[in-house]
Design a protein around this motif. Structure first.
Motif, short mmCIF file in Angstrom:
data_model
loop_
_atom_site.label_atom_id
_atom_site.label_comp_id
_atom_site.label_asym_id
_atom_site.label_seq_id
_atom_site.Cartn_x
_atom_site.Cartn_y
_atom_site.Cartn_z
N ILE A 63 0.89 -1.20 0.02
CA ILE A 63 0.04 -0.18 0.12
C ILE A 63 0.57 1.22 -0.02
N TYR A 64 1.98 1.14 0.83
CA TYR A 64 2.67 2.57 1.15
C TYR A 64 3.99 2.64 0.03
N GLY A 65 4.31 1.37 -0.78
CA GLY A 65 5.25 1.57 -1.24
C GLY A 65 6.67 1.24 -0.90
N LEU A 66 7.72 1.71 -1.40
CA LEU A 66 9.22 1.45 -0.80
C LEU A 66 9.56 2.35 0.07
N SER A 67 10.23 2.31 0.83
CA SER A 67 10.89 2.91 1.74
C SER A 67 12.06 2.40 2.46
N LEU A 68 12.76 3.30 3.42
CA LEU A 68 14.24 2.47 3.92
C LEU A 68 13.84 2.50 5.36
N VAL A 69 14.20 1.38 6.04
CA VAL A 69 14.02 1.18 7.36
C VAL A 69 15.53 1.44 7.96
N ILE A 70 15.62 2.35 8.63
CA ILE A 70 16.78 2.93 9.16
C ILE A 70 17.00 2.08 10.57
N ASN A 71 18.43 1.56 10.48
CA ASN A 71 18.75 0.84 11.68
C ASN A 71 19.91 1.57 12.38
N ASP A 72 20.65 2.40 11.80
CA ASP A 72 21.68 2.87 12.72
C ASP A 72 22.15 4.42 12.13
N ILE A 73 22.53 5.13 12.96
CA ILE A 73 23.04 6.49 12.26
C ILE A 73 24.26 6.87 13.10
N ASP A 74 25.32 7.14 11.96
CA ASP A 74 26.59 7.67 12.36
C ASP A 74 26.63 9.07 12.32
N PRO A 75 26.79 9.49 13.76
CA PRO A 75 26.80 10.95 13.73
C PRO A 75 27.76 12.07 13.48
N SER A 76 29.15 10.97 13.12
CA SER A 76 30.08 11.87 12.70
C SER A 76 30.07 12.79 11.28
N THR A 77 29.23 12.14 10.48
CA THR A 77 28.94 13.10 9.41
C THR A 77 28.26 14.29 9.80
N THR A 78 27.13 14.32 10.69
CA THR A 78 26.60 15.65 10.97
C THR A 78 27.44 16.55 11.89
N LEU A 79 28.23 15.91 12.77
CA LEU A 79 29.07 16.83 13.56
C LEU A 79 30.17 17.50 12.69
N GLY A 80 30.69 16.41 11.54
CA GLY A 80 31.67 17.04 10.97
C GLY A 80 31.32 17.99 10.02
N ASP A 81 29.83 18.16 9.60
CA ASP A 81 29.33 19.07 8.75
C ASP A 81 29.23 20.32 9.70
N ILE A 82 29.12 20.18 11.00
CA ILE A 82 28.99 21.50 11.91
C ILE A 82 30.11 22.04 11.97
N GLU A 83 31.37 21.09 12.17
CA GLU A 83 32.75 21.75 12.40
C GLU A 83 33.05 22.53 10.91
N LYS A 84 32.78 21.86 9.94
CA LYS A 84 33.11 22.49 8.65
C LYS A 84 32.24 23.79 8.55
N GLN A 85 31.08 24.00 8.83
CA GLN A 85 30.43 25.29 8.88
C GLN A 85 30.98 26.34 9.63
N LYS A 86 31.66 25.68 11.04
CA LYS A 86 32.22 26.56 11.81
C LYS A 86 33.64 27.20 11.31
N GLN A 87 34.29 26.18 10.56
CA GLN A 87 35.58 26.70 9.83
C GLN A 87 35.19 27.71 8.68
N GLN A 88 34.37 27.55 7.90
CA GLN A 88 33.80 28.44 6.83
C GLN A 88 33.35 29.88 7.55
N THR A 89 32.57 29.87 8.80
CA THR A 89 32.31 31.24 9.33
C THR A 89 33.77 31.77 9.73
N LEU A 90 34.71 31.28 10.32
CA LEU A 90 35.72 31.81 10.56
C LEU A 90 36.92 32.28 9.52
N LYS A 91 36.62 31.50 8.40
CA LYS A 91 37.44 31.93 7.31
C LYS A 91 36.83 33.30 6.64
#
Length: 250
Positions: free
Chosen positions: A107-135
């Motif tokens: 009925i609802y079609g194809l979806s992704l079942v999420i089993n785990d999340i690696d926060p390093s990508t999100t936290l790394g993106d935050i650090e990247k944005q911080k360095q961009q602001t400083l620059k």
């Protein structure tokens, strides 16, 4: 006579595809990097809209993602080890790295079942944005403007930017008024939220308003929090408002 091709009901067709998905890819787990376009916590389950885009920010892929209750509890526990909460990572606009598997519903079609999340990508993106602001602050000559201002050894008149009613705000006021060394401070509060989507614009407005008053210092108060909580203060607009302030900002 002409042979009539086999005809399926939509239910039969979808069920056939479901069996194919379950047999061929349903048991595989994939690590995927994408952006969260929408995030909805419905009771104990998360329902997400995941997207990907190209260099021109045109959407190139879209999928539904689900985090069921048992998995959500496991993910929450693992994220706490990184000092972040689930709703700080599972948030609209965040780029995430997720481990997922395919699930097909007739009925609802194809979806992704999420089993785990690696926060390093999100936290790394935050650090990247911080360095961009400083620059950017450095390139625009804003990074040292505050250092050129005179800050009195005893700043008696204070513009207090923060969220009244929070522990950080109240603790700061308590120390101003009840300490044993000096307590004759005068302060004017400029209320603002310090987290959430509205925080950046409110903080910027409060700093600009405070800069128009005759005070010795502007104090921006936040009672602590995780790296995600404090990320609002890495925003260029907040930093540039501080840099352009004619009054020292603490």
């Amino acid at each position: 006579t002409e042979t009539k091709e086999e005809t399926y009901t939509l239910t039969q067709l979808n069920n056939r595809f479901k069996k194919w998905v379950d047999k061929n890819v349903g048991h595989h787990k994939f690590w995927v990097e994408c952006e969260i376009a929408k995030a909805n916590l419905n009771g104990v389950h998360w329902y997400l809209e995941l997207v990907d885009s190209d260099a021109q920010e045109q959407t190139t892929a879209k999928a539904r993602g689900n985090i069921w209750r048992s998995t959500a509890e496991q993910i929450s526990h693992s994220l706490r080890a990184f000092g972040v909460k689930s709703d700080e990572i599972i948030k609209e606009g965040n780029r995430v790295r997720i481990q997922c598997s395919f699930q097909y519903n007739s009925i609802y079609g194809l979806s992704l079942v999420i089993n785990d999340i690696d926060p390093s990508t999100t936290l790394g993106d935050i650090e990247k944005q911080k360095q961009q602001t400083l620059k950017r602050l450095t390139d625009e000559g804003l990074i040292d403007l505050q250092k050129q201002l005179y800050l009195s050894p005893l700043a008696r008149r204070i513009a207090l930017v923060g969220s009244p009613g929070t522990s950080g705000f109240e603790d700061f006021v308590k120390e101003l008024t009840n300490n044993t060394i000096y307590s004759r401070f005068k302060f004017k509060a400029f209320p603002t939220t310090v987290q959430g989507d509205a925080a950046v614009n409110q903080i910027v407005a409060a700093i600009k308003a405070a800069s128009e008053h005759d005070v010795d210092a502007i104090v921006l108060v936040r009672g602590g929090g995780s790296k995600m909580d404090l990320h609002v203060f890495n925003h260029y607009n907040v930093c540039s408002a501080i840099a352009y302030s004619r009054i020292p900002v603490i």
